[in-house]
Design an enzyme around this catalytic site. Structure first.
Site, mmCIF file in Angstrom:
data_model
loop_
_atom_site.group_PDB
_atom_site.id
_atom_site.type_symbol
_atom_site.label_atom_id
_atom_site.label_comp_id
_atom_site.label_asym_id
_atom_site.label_seq_id
_atom_site.Cartn_x
_atom_site.Cartn_y
_atom_site.Cartn_z
ATOM 1 N N ASN A 12 0.804 -1.228 0.000
ATOM 2 C CA ASN A 12 0.000 0.000 0.000
ATOM 3 C C ASN A 12 0.838 1.280 0.000
ATOM 4 O OD1 ASN A 12 -2.754 -1.140 0.139
ATOM 5 N ND2 ASN A 12 -2.037 -1.951 2.091
ATOM 6 N N ARG A 19 -3.568 8.912 0.194
ATOM 7 C CA ARG A 19 -4.583 8.526 1.197
ATOM 8 C C ARG A 19 -4.023 8.800 2.596
ATOM 9 N NH1 ARG A 19 -7.189 8.124 -2.657
ATOM 10 N NH2 ARG A 19 -8.635 6.497 -3.437
ATOM 11 N N HIS A 99 9.423 3.344 9.825
ATOM 12 C CA HIS A 99 7.985 3.601 9.722
ATOM 13 C C HIS A 99 7.765 5.103 9.679
ATOM 14 C CE1 HIS A 99 7.043 -0.575 10.427
ATOM 15 N NE2 HIS A 99 7.927 -0.564 11.407
ATOM 16 N N ARG A 106 -0.049 4.098 17.943
ATOM 17 C CA ARG A 106 -1.221 3.796 17.138
ATOM 18 C C ARG A 106 -1.981 2.582 17.689
ATOM 19 N NH1 ARG A 106 0.020 3.907 10.983
ATOM 20 N NH2 ARG A 106 -2.276 3.978 10.976
HETATM 21 O O1 LIG Z 1 4.004 4.265 9.367
HETATM 22 C C1 LIG Z 1 4.373 3.442 8.506
HETATM 23 O O2 LIG Z 1 5.258 3.646 7.656
HETATM 24 C C2 LIG Z 1 3.668 2.101 8.416
HETATM 25 O O3 LIG Z 1 4.631 1.108 8.143
HETATM 26 C C3 LIG Z 1 2.706 2.199 7.280
HETATM 27 C C4 LIG Z 1 1.813 0.960 7.173
HETATM 28 C C5 LIG Z 1 0.682 1.210 6.196
HETATM 29 C C6 LIG Z 1 1.156 1.462 4.830
HETATM 30 C C7 LIG Z 1 -0.018 1.932 4.077
HETATM 31 O O4 LIG Z 1 0.378 3.079 3.462
HETATM 32 C C8 LIG Z 1 -0.610 3.885 3.016
HETATM 33 C C9 LIG Z 1 -0.188 5.040 2.484
HETATM 34 C C10 LIG Z 1 -1.101 5.925 2.009
HETATM 35 C C11 LIG Z 1 -2.439 5.625 2.065
HETATM 36 C C12 LIG Z 1 -2.868 4.426 2.620
HETATM 37 C C13 LIG Z 1 -1.949 3.534 3.099
HETATM 38 C C14 LIG Z 1 1.166 0.605 8.496
HETATM 39 O O5 LIG Z 1 0.471 -0.650 8.327
HETATM 40 C C15 LIG Z 1 2.191 0.488 9.571
HETATM 41 O O6 LIG Z 1 1.511 0.232 10.784
HETATM 42 C C16 LIG Z 1 2.974 1.766 9.701
#
Ligand SMILES: O=C(O)[C@]1(O)C[C@H](CCCOc2ccccc2)[C@@H](O)[C@H](O)C1
Length: 144
Positions: A12, A19, A99, A106
């Site tokens: 993602n 997003r 991250h 969170r």
């Molecule tokens: O904070 C981070 O970089 C994360 O690795 C991002 C992940 C999510 C990636 C999704 O990235 C998106 C970016 C834009 C819109 C939607 C999702 C999340 O599951 C981790 O807990 C923290």
């Protein structure tokens, strides 16, 4: 000859900047890549993103074969993937887990990282700028 630095992104993150800007900001992944290349200077940088676990495992194998340091944002696979953990365990080079958000502030399901068990360092909460911090730190780590 110096080794490349691998920057590997999980699922993602190709949607970064499009997003949930309140969590991840408005910087796109392409802009993050440019920030990483600027931070790397003359050092070769390999920048990857995939929504598929096996592809991420393959890039980790490539980094191991090239004796390269790894900056990795495994995204959701951080909390679920034994396959990525097992691949990272094979590396003898520095690993920086990255991250964008502070995962510890969170939801509880974001609080336990498999990757942190093998990471040299963890950066969380600096926003997209954390990638450049991680690349600059990697340049200074012995063995990178
Ligand atoms: O904070 C981070 O970089 C994360 O690795 C991002 C992940 C999510 C990636 C999704 O990235 C998106 C970016 C834009 C819109 C939607 C999702 C999340 O599951 C981790 O807990 C923290």
């Amino acid at each position: 000859m110096s080794k490349p630095i691998f920057v590997i992104n999980g699922p993602n993150l190709n949607r970064l900047g499009k997003r949930e800007p309140e969590i991840y900001g408005t910087t796109t992944l392409a802009e993050v890549e440019a920030m990483c290349r600027k931070a790397a200077g003359e050092r070769e940088l390999r920048f990857h993103q995939s929504n598929f676990e096996g592809e991420i495992v393959n890039w980790i194998h490539e980094a191991i074969d090239e004796e390269a340091g790894i900056v990795i944002n495994p995204a959701a696979f951080t909390f679920t993937s034994i396959a990525i953990l097992d691949a990272l365990k094979m590396s003898s080079r520095p690993i920086i887990e990255l991250h964008i958000s502070n995962i510890h502030r969170r939801e509880a399901y974001y609080h336990s990282s498999f990757v942190s068990k093998v990471a040299t360092a963890v950066i969380a909460g600096l926003g997209p700028n954390g990638y450049a911090v991680a690349v600059r730190a990697m340049l200074e780590l012995p063995g990178s």
